[in-house]
Enzyme design. Structure first.
Site, mmCIF file in Angstrom:
data_model
loop_
_atom_site.group_PDB
_atom_site.id
_atom_site.type_symbol
_atom_site.label_atom_id
_atom_site.label_comp_id
_atom_site.label_asym_id
_atom_site.label_seq_id
_atom_site.Cartn_x
_atom_site.Cartn_y
_atom_site.Cartn_z
ATOM 1 N N HIS A 114 0.808 -1.241 0.000
ATOM 2 C CA HIS A 114 0.000 0.000 0.000
ATOM 3 C C HIS A 114 0.835 1.281 0.000
ATOM 4 C CE1 HIS A 114 -3.738 -2.074 0.280
ATOM 5 N NE2 HIS A 114 -3.463 -2.620 1.466
ATOM 6 N N ASP A 165 -3.202 -10.368 -2.465
ATOM 7 C CA ASP A 165 -3.752 -9.866 -1.204
ATOM 8 C C ASP A 165 -5.197 -9.428 -1.482
ATOM 9 O OD1 ASP A 165 -2.689 -8.550 1.630
ATOM 10 O OD2 ASP A 165 -4.270 -7.325 0.705
ATOM 11 N N HIS A 174 -6.591 -6.789 -0.749
ATOM 12 C CA HIS A 174 -6.656 -5.352 -1.059
ATOM 13 C C HIS A 174 -5.793 -5.005 -2.272
ATOM 14 C CE1 HIS A 174 -7.304 -5.820 3.369
ATOM 15 N NE2 HIS A 174 -8.347 -5.056 3.076
ATOM 16 N N ASP A 219 -5.660 -12.397 3.502
ATOM 17 C CA ASP A 219 -6.905 -11.749 3.935
ATOM 18 C C ASP A 219 -8.056 -12.043 2.976
ATOM 19 O OD1 ASP A 219 -5.433 -10.202 2.170
ATOM 20 O OD2 ASP A 219 -5.346 -8.431 3.473
HETATM 21 C C1 SP5 Z 1 -1.475 -5.125 3.925
HETATM 22 C C2 SP5 Z 1 -2.956 -5.013 4.164
HETATM 23 O O1 SP5 Z 1 -3.665 -6.018 4.066
HETATM 24 N N1 SP5 Z 1 -3.437 -3.834 4.569
HETATM 25 C C3 SP5 Z 1 -4.838 -3.661 4.728
HETATM 26 C C4 SP5 Z 1 -5.228 -2.558 5.650
HETATM 27 C C5 SP5 Z 1 -6.699 -2.407 5.621
HETATM 28 N N2 SP5 Z 1 -7.211 -1.480 6.573
HETATM 29 C C6 SP5 Z 1 -8.604 -1.288 6.351
HETATM 30 C C7 SP5 Z 1 -9.254 -0.440 7.408
HETATM 31 C C8 SP5 Z 1 -10.753 -0.279 7.117
HETATM 32 C C9 SP5 Z 1 -11.535 -1.518 7.457
HETATM 33 N N3 SP5 Z 1 -12.908 -1.364 7.250
HETATM 34 C C10 SP5 Z 1 -13.665 -2.527 7.639
HETATM 35 C C11 SP5 Z 1 -14.395 -3.148 6.485
HETATM 36 C C12 SP5 Z 1 -14.520 -4.651 6.671
HETATM 37 N N4 SP5 Z 1 -15.033 -5.272 5.463
HETATM 38 ZN ZN ZN Z 2 -4.653 -6.783 2.512
#
Ligand code: SP5
Ligand code: ZN
Length: 384
Positions: free
Chosen positions: A191, A235, A237, A322
């Protein structure tokens, strides 16, 4: 599979703003401990413990080592110098000035958001102590704790050593370990951008690995030609930082399968295809929430086809768990055995079979299932 690990990756420990309050970050030291334990118990992989300063512990060889001055160069090729200084010095500075206690974290107060400065303009790094964290971060999941720099630096070193190892191995060569390397990176990296930390990421390990591959290819193997790297980011994300680093670069293909409209929200759409000479070398494959393995494999086949068309000399996997059905940060419906299927399908594809590969750990937050998921992935990756 040669597995690279550094105990210093366990030191970083932070909190994050989740909903209305700060909580112990889901990205925690136990993640690495669980994976390490599983690999040790399994016994079918060669686990090497490095330390970022001293090289490989207890080994007389230097092949698992990247010179500190080279590592520093790789980091400054990857990130802005002021940003790196900020990561390295800010916690100590805030403690010394009585702003936080030793065990507290530095967090942004005011984010530097586009359009805040004059249109098209860029504000220089602020002098104000309270302004800097918001200038160098894009969210509240990248606080700087006492050992953040030590761990991020060790994590980047693992990626750099991995890049060096695959630089010296050739497709199909019976390299003792160079063809399959796994780096147990923590904190993760995909990220963060040249000067923005976020999403638990501080140093972009995938970018460092590519820089290391290029560096060592030039240094020690000039006859081998310049590498073509395919990055597969699985990943949950979207890896906005890795995408940004290679967006105009036709020698690196970035392919990502990730949750549609999920964090980091403002990147990862299908129409982000690269620019300039890099047009066509960025492939985003967003996938709907709740998708099971069948839908996932549909996207994976598209990813594989893109990589085959590209014809990489090397391959990097940004590996996050994840996507696991129980993960609190993701919402795909993948199970342990699915990771074996995914890994096998990628690694057995024509053109991707024998090329030197480096796997970097990214996210995955169901701590007690990480070991099992990793073992399944490696089983699939190494299946003959
Ligand atoms: C490396 C990595 O996986 N970083 C991911 C960080 C994600 N942080 C997200 C924070 C917002 C979470 N919102 C909750 C939604 C659940 N579906
Ligand atoms: Zn992630």
């Amino acid at each position: 599979m040669l597995v690279l690990h550094d105990e210093a990756t366990r030191l970083h420990q932070t909190v994050e703003l989740l909903g209305p309050r700060f909580k112990k970050a889901l990205e925690c030291p136990e993640r690495i401990e669980e994976i390490f334990k599983a690999l040790q118990n399994d016994g079918s992989h060669s686990v090497r413990i490095l330390d970022a300063v001293g090289g490989a512990k207890g080994s007389g060889t230097d092949d698992l080592h990247v010179d500190p001055s080279v590592l520093a160069k790789l980091l400054s090729d990857t990130h802005d110098q002021g940003y790196l200084e900020h990561l390295r010095t800010t916690h100590e500075d805030w403690v010394a000035n009585g702003l936080i206690g030793e065990d507290e974290c530095v967090f942004p107060e005011c984010f530097y958001v586009h359009g805040m400065c004059k249109p098209g303009g860029e504000h220089p790094p602020p002098k104000d102590r309270f302004a800097r964290p918001g200038y160098y971060a894009f969210d509240m999941s990248a606080g700087i704790a006492k050992n953040t720099w030590v761990s991020a630096h060790a994590s980047a070193n693992l990626a750099a050593v991995g890049g060096r190892l695959i630089a010296s191995s050739e497709p199909s060569a019976a390299a003792p370990h160079g063809n399959n390397v796994l780096a147990l990176c923590r904190p993760p990296g995909h990220h963060c951008t040249t000067k923005l930390a976020g999403g638990y990421c501080y140093i972009n390990n995938a970018v460092v690995a590519v820089e290391s591959l290029r560096h060592h290819r030039k240094e020690h193997a000039s006859g081998l030609g310049s590498p073509k790297m395919a990055i597969l980011d699985v990943d949950f994300h979207h890896g906005n930082g890795t995408q940004a680093a290679f967006y105009d670069d036709p020698s690196v293909l970035y392919v990502s399968i990730h949750g549609q409209d999920e964090y980091p929200y403002f990147s990862g759409a299908e129409d982000e295809v690269g620019e300039g000479r890099g047009h066509g070398y960025n492939v985003n494959l967003p996938l709907a929430a709740d998708s099971p393995i069948d839908a996932y494999l549909g996207k994976l086949d598209m990813a594989i086809q893109k990589m085959q068309e590209f014809g990489p000399s090397h391959m990097l996997v940004s590996l996050g768990f994840d996507t696991f059905f129980l993960d609190p940060m993701g919402c795909f419906d993948l199970h342990a055995l699915d990771y074996k299927v995914i890994a096998r399908r990628v690694r057995q594809a024509e053109g991707l079979k024998d090329i030197p590969s480096l796997i970097l750990l990214e996210g995955g937050y169901v701590v007690e299932r990480l070991g099992e998921n990793m073992l399944q992935f490696l089983k699939g990756w190494e299946e003959p």
